[in-house]
Design a protein around this motif. Structure first.
Motif, PDB file in Angstrom:
ATOM      1  N   PRO A 166     -49.486   1.626 -44.054  1.00 41.81           N
ATOM      2  CA  PRO A 166     -49.556   2.482 -45.273  1.00 41.81           C
ATOM      3  C   PRO A 166     -49.288   1.736 -46.706  1.00 41.81           C
ATOM      4  O   PRO A 166     -48.213   0.981 -46.727  1.00 41.81           O
ATOM      5  N   ARG A 167     -50.016   1.798 -47.792  1.00 41.73           N
ATOM      6  CA  ARG A 167     -49.689   1.412 -48.996  1.00 41.73           C
ATOM      7  C   ARG A 167     -49.803  -0.203 -49.221  1.00 41.73           C
ATOM      8  O   ARG A 167     -49.198  -0.755 -50.116  1.00 41.73           O
ATOM      9  N   ARG A 168     -50.302  -0.849 -48.076  1.00 38.95           N
ATOM     10  CA  ARG A 168     -50.273  -2.525 -48.013  1.00 38.95           C
ATOM     11  C   ARG A 168     -51.617  -2.671 -47.683  1.00 38.95           C
ATOM     12  O   ARG A 168     -52.217  -3.757 -48.105  1.00 38.95           O
ATOM     13  N   GLY A 169     -52.296  -2.287 -46.644  1.00 38.73           N
ATOM     14  CA  GLY A 169     -53.616  -2.418 -46.444  1.00 38.73           C
ATOM     15  C   GLY A 169     -53.972  -2.762 -45.056  1.00 38.73           C
ATOM     16  O   GLY A 169     -53.019  -2.198 -43.999  1.00 38.73           O
ATOM     17  N   ILE A 170     -54.988  -3.330 -44.602  1.00 42.61           N
ATOM     18  CA  ILE A 170     -55.610  -3.651 -43.317  1.00 42.61           C
ATOM     19  C   ILE A 170     -55.546  -5.030 -42.939  1.00 42.61           C
ATOM     20  O   ILE A 170     -56.074  -5.924 -43.697  1.00 42.61           O
ATOM     21  N   PHE A 171     -54.678  -5.438 -42.031  1.00 47.65           N
ATOM     22  CA  PHE A 171     -54.531  -6.991 -41.717  1.00 47.65           C
ATOM     23  C   PHE A 171     -54.992  -7.069 -40.283  1.00 47.65           C
ATOM     24  O   PHE A 171     -54.998  -6.750 -39.522  1.00 47.65           O
ATOM     25  N   ARG A 186     -55.858 -10.082 -44.970  1.00 49.79           N
ATOM     26  CA  ARG A 186     -56.080  -8.886 -45.140  1.00 49.79           C
ATOM     27  C   ARG A 186     -57.760  -8.324 -45.505  1.00 49.79           C
ATOM     28  O   ARG A 186     -58.385  -9.322 -46.080  1.00 49.79           O
ATOM     29  N   LEU A 187     -58.002  -7.462 -45.034  1.00 48.53           N
ATOM     30  CA  LEU A 187     -59.322  -6.899 -45.211  1.00 48.53           C
ATOM     31  C   LEU A 187     -59.605  -5.909 -46.182  1.00 48.53           C
ATOM     32  O   LEU A 187     -58.854  -4.980 -46.154  1.00 48.53           O
ATOM     33  N   MET A 238     -50.087 -12.979 -49.981  1.00 50.27           N
ATOM     34  CA  MET A 238     -50.843 -12.419 -49.171  1.00 50.27           C
ATOM     35  C   MET A 238     -52.151 -12.859 -49.674  1.00 50.27           C
ATOM     36  O   MET A 238     -52.773 -12.906 -50.683  1.00 50.27           O
ATOM     37  N   GLN A 239     -53.184 -13.031 -48.527  1.00 51.15           N
ATOM     38  CA  GLN A 239     -54.659 -13.713 -48.740  1.00 51.15           C
ATOM     39  C   GLN A 239     -55.529 -12.689 -48.253  1.00 51.15           C
ATOM     40  O   GLN A 239     -55.269 -11.909 -47.316  1.00 51.15           O
ATOM     41  N   THR A 240     -56.735 -12.586 -49.238  1.00 47.61           N
ATOM     42  CA  THR A 240     -57.727 -11.718 -48.787  1.00 47.61           C
ATOM     43  C   THR A 240     -58.838 -12.624 -48.241  1.00 47.61           C
ATOM     44  O   THR A 240     -59.112 -13.576 -49.044  1.00 47.61           O
ATOM     45  N   MET A 241     -59.191 -12.622 -46.994  1.00 48.33           N
ATOM     46  CA  MET A 241     -60.123 -13.310 -46.394  1.00 48.33           C
ATOM     47  C   MET A 241     -61.261 -12.866 -46.736  1.00 48.33           C
ATOM     48  O   MET A 241     -61.733 -11.686 -46.486  1.00 48.33           O
ATOM     49  N   SER A 242     -62.420 -13.697 -46.918  1.00 46.55           N
ATOM     50  CA  SER A 242     -63.621 -13.350 -47.064  1.00 46.55           C
ATOM     51  C   SER A 242     -64.398 -13.896 -45.952  1.00 46.55           C
ATOM     52  O   SER A 242     -64.237 -15.123 -45.699  1.00 46.55           O
ATOM     53  N   PHE A 243     -65.261 -13.208 -45.349  1.00 43.94           N
ATOM     54  CA  PHE A 243     -66.029 -13.795 -44.079  1.00 43.94           C
ATOM     55  C   PHE A 243     -67.505 -13.073 -44.212  1.00 43.94           C
ATOM     56  O   PHE A 243     -67.620 -12.094 -44.694  1.00 43.94           O
ATOM     57  N   SER A 244     -68.350 -13.673 -43.678  1.00 47.54           N
ATOM     58  CA  SER A 244     -69.736 -13.489 -43.670  1.00 47.54           C
ATOM     59  C   SER A 244     -70.279 -12.504 -42.499  1.00 47.54           C
ATOM     60  O   SER A 244     -69.747 -12.475 -41.411  1.00 47.54           O
ATOM     61  N   VAL A 245     -70.655 -11.380 -42.991  1.00 48.23           N
ATOM     62  CA  VAL A 245     -71.242 -10.426 -42.205  1.00 48.23           C
ATOM     63  C   VAL A 245     -72.682  -9.974 -42.813  1.00 48.23           C
ATOM     64  O   VAL A 245     -72.825 -10.007 -44.044  1.00 48.23           O
TER      65      VAL A 245
END
Length: 90
Positions: free
Chosen positions: A76-81, A42-43, A1-8
């Motif tokens: 739930p218990r996994r995150g927001i995708f 994943r956010l 699972m990858q956590t994506m970093s993006f510019s805001v």
């Protein structure tokens, strides 16, 4: 699972924080390459709060709207995708 970093960008003071967070997150999601990697994107709520310069409540409210529109899904218990859709579908 990858956590994506993006510019805001941090938000200005003209609209409500929820509306600004929603607008900024929606724009970032529609501009990101959601098919660039094999794993789900994943956010991280805390990271988004820091990047936007707001508390968790406006970010959670914005994410609820994005989930209703089908841009993201909460597990739930996994995150927001981020949901993988084509730009034409969006």
């Amino acid at each position: 699972m990858q956590t994506m970093s993006f510019s805001v960008a941090p938000l200005d003071q003209g609209m409500s924080f929820k509306a600004k967070a929603y607008q900024s997150l929606r724009q970032a999601i529609t501009q990101m390459d959601i098919y660039g990697g094999p794993s789900e994107i994943r956010l991280d709520e805390r990271q988004l709060c820091e990047a936007l310069g707001v508390s968790r409540t406006p970010v959670r409210e914005a994410m609820a709207l994005l989930e209703q529109e089908g841009f993201i899904r909460s597990m739930p218990r996994r995150g927001i995708f981020v949901v993988r859709k084509t730009k034409a579908v969006i």
